[in-house]
Design an enzyme around this catalytic site. Sequence first.
Site, mmCIF file in Angstrom:
data_model
loop_
_atom_site.group_PDB
_atom_site.id
_atom_site.type_symbol
_atom_site.label_atom_id
_atom_site.label_comp_id
_atom_site.label_asym_id
_atom_site.label_seq_id
_atom_site.Cartn_x
_atom_site.Cartn_y
_atom_site.Cartn_z
ATOM 1 N N ASP A 82 0.860 -1.194 0.000
ATOM 2 C CA ASP A 82 0.000 0.000 0.000
ATOM 3 C C ASP A 82 0.895 1.244 0.000
ATOM 4 O OD1 ASP A 82 -2.287 1.936 1.149
ATOM 5 O OD2 ASP A 82 -3.253 0.097 0.453
ATOM 6 N N ASP A 83 0.409 2.330 0.579
ATOM 7 C CA ASP A 83 1.118 3.601 0.518
ATOM 8 C C ASP A 83 2.496 3.489 1.199
ATOM 9 O OD1 ASP A 83 1.530 6.274 -0.020
ATOM 10 O OD2 ASP A 83 -0.296 6.959 0.971
ATOM 11 N N LYS A 158 -3.772 -0.759 -6.940
ATOM 12 C CA LYS A 158 -4.778 0.023 -6.206
ATOM 13 C C LYS A 158 -4.475 1.483 -6.473
ATOM 14 C CE LYS A 158 -6.024 1.158 -1.376
ATOM 15 N NZ LYS A 158 -5.918 0.697 0.031
ATOM 16 N N ASP A 160 -5.454 5.158 -5.602
ATOM 17 C CA ASP A 160 -6.136 6.019 -4.643
ATOM 18 C C ASP A 160 -6.454 7.369 -5.291
ATOM 19 O OD1 ASP A 160 -7.175 6.747 -2.194
ATOM 20 O OD2 ASP A 160 -5.444 6.049 -1.052
ATOM 21 N N SER A 192 -10.406 3.965 -6.270
ATOM 22 C CA SER A 192 -11.051 4.690 -5.172
ATOM 23 C C SER A 192 -11.967 5.787 -5.722
ATOM 24 C CB SER A 192 -9.991 5.305 -4.257
ATOM 25 O OG SER A 192 -9.170 4.295 -3.734
ATOM 26 N N ASP A 221 -12.440 4.475 5.050
ATOM 27 C CA ASP A 221 -11.363 3.535 5.395
ATOM 28 C C ASP A 221 -11.759 2.753 6.644
ATOM 29 O OD1 ASP A 221 -9.967 4.830 3.452
ATOM 30 O OD2 ASP A 221 -8.304 5.429 4.747
HETATM 31 C C1 GAL Z 1 -6.522 5.926 1.843
HETATM 32 C C2 GAL Z 1 -7.021 4.575 1.422
HETATM 33 C C3 GAL Z 1 -6.428 3.563 2.356
HETATM 34 C C4 GAL Z 1 -4.929 3.621 2.268
HETATM 35 C C5 GAL Z 1 -4.434 5.045 2.550
HETATM 36 C C6 GAL Z 1 -2.958 5.179 2.285
HETATM 37 O O1 GAL Z 1 -7.071 6.911 1.042
HETATM 38 O O2 GAL Z 1 -8.416 4.532 1.451
HETATM 39 O O3 GAL Z 1 -6.912 2.269 2.036
HETATM 40 O O4 GAL Z 1 -4.522 3.203 0.998
HETATM 41 O O5 GAL Z 1 -5.124 5.985 1.750
HETATM 42 O O6 GAL Z 1 -2.497 6.463 2.497
#
Ligand code: GAL
Length: 440
Positions: A82-83, A158, A160, A192, A221
């Site tokens: 992820d991020d 993914k 965002d 997203s 989230d």
């Molecule tokens: C949100 C997202 C989360 C995660 C996060 C990372 O916007 O919905 O699942 O990816 O950012 O910063």
Amino acid sequence: MAAAIVVLGLVALVGPPAALGLDNGLVRTPPMGWLAWERFRCNTDCKNDPENCISERLFRTMADLVVSEGYSAVGYEYINVDDCWLDKERGANGQLQPDYSRFPNGMRALSDYVHRLGLKFGIYEDYGNYTCAGYPGILGSLELDAQTFASWNVDYVKLDGCYSHPKDMDRGYPEFGYFLNKTGRQMVYSCSWPVYQIYAGIAPNFSSIIEHCNLWRNFDDIQDSWASVESVIDYYGDNQDAIIPNAGPGHWNDPDMLIIGNFGLSYEQSKTQMAIWAIIAAPLLMSVDLRTIRPEFKAILQNKGVIAVDQDPLGIQGRRIYKKSGIEIWSRPITPLQQNYFSYAVAFLNRRTDGTPSDVAVTLQELGLAYPGGYAVEDLFEEVSYGVLSPETKIKVKVNPSGVVILRANIHLPRFQSQNQKTVYDPYQHVFRTTARPNF
Ligand code: GAL
């Protein structure tokens, strides 16, 4: 308590050319895997916390455990970054690059490692100037970034939506999907797009979203608490008429990660999350430390009966069919089929807090299970079989506070019919077709 049951195109105006629908043949059932975010967040402090920081080491370890602890054997296959994997700057050639202090061998090497284990590799980016945590976004580099992901043999992206204008997403998400397709590598595309538009007061164009994304987030989230899980369950129940029709093979609503095995959910609440996620045909993306998860939570995540409901090939998202005095009943049409009848998964959920189990008594007929030949009914967490029950049979379940009972009711197929006939359901026409199989 006796409960009386009421059963109840193309987008881009400018940009990439026509016929860019995703239709990549992927995720005909909801994706299953492991995703870092909910549990590991944006911990980049590998100096002081080397075992938990977002790093090559963390993903390799989790990938190893997905295989060695039996998760891959029951269907979990994506290992998703992820991020916070990125360097704050792009490389000299404009390419995205990981923070090499945390991913010393680069993303291709991590992807290769995951693939060698027989798993698939997912990555995170953002259709904006920055990711939500402030790392470089893809805006201005869509084609290059799609190519970079393909060159790393990424299987799942993914995307965002922080630091972008929700109005631009109707063009931007399909455009990036187009560039993903253009690479020739099939990548699951997780968007997203709708959630940012909903927050901005824009009604999402779901026919376009379905056409261009394999899954998408609609809502907040998920956080490590029962209150958060309840809010997701309520969102999916309260908005079901609008969102259920959007789900189907290859395109799924994403209520966000499974938080089972972390700090916030009790054993009962964990079973509830698993059961309701299966009923609503959710992607099953665990976000948990697989090194320390307790066996009872692992067993919930690996419950084959509940997973089979989630992964049912019809891909019909289930719905809340009853809600009164803290008791909810959720139901999902599943296989096998016979004539004009579905089999069903049925989840009884107790939202009450008056510390003793609640009894729910209901006939199968009241649940909408009317096949005259009856249903073979089993409890998926207790692994108890109730035998074949007629539609008139009243079943009674005891549901613990914030807990769930999930039943699978399979149409009872008379032997001669099951051999000679096959019923298929066309989700687009909403019709059943029964075909006679050739008798050799
Ligand atoms: C949100 C997202 C989360 C995660 C996060 C990372 O916007 O919905 O699942 O990816 O950012 O910063």
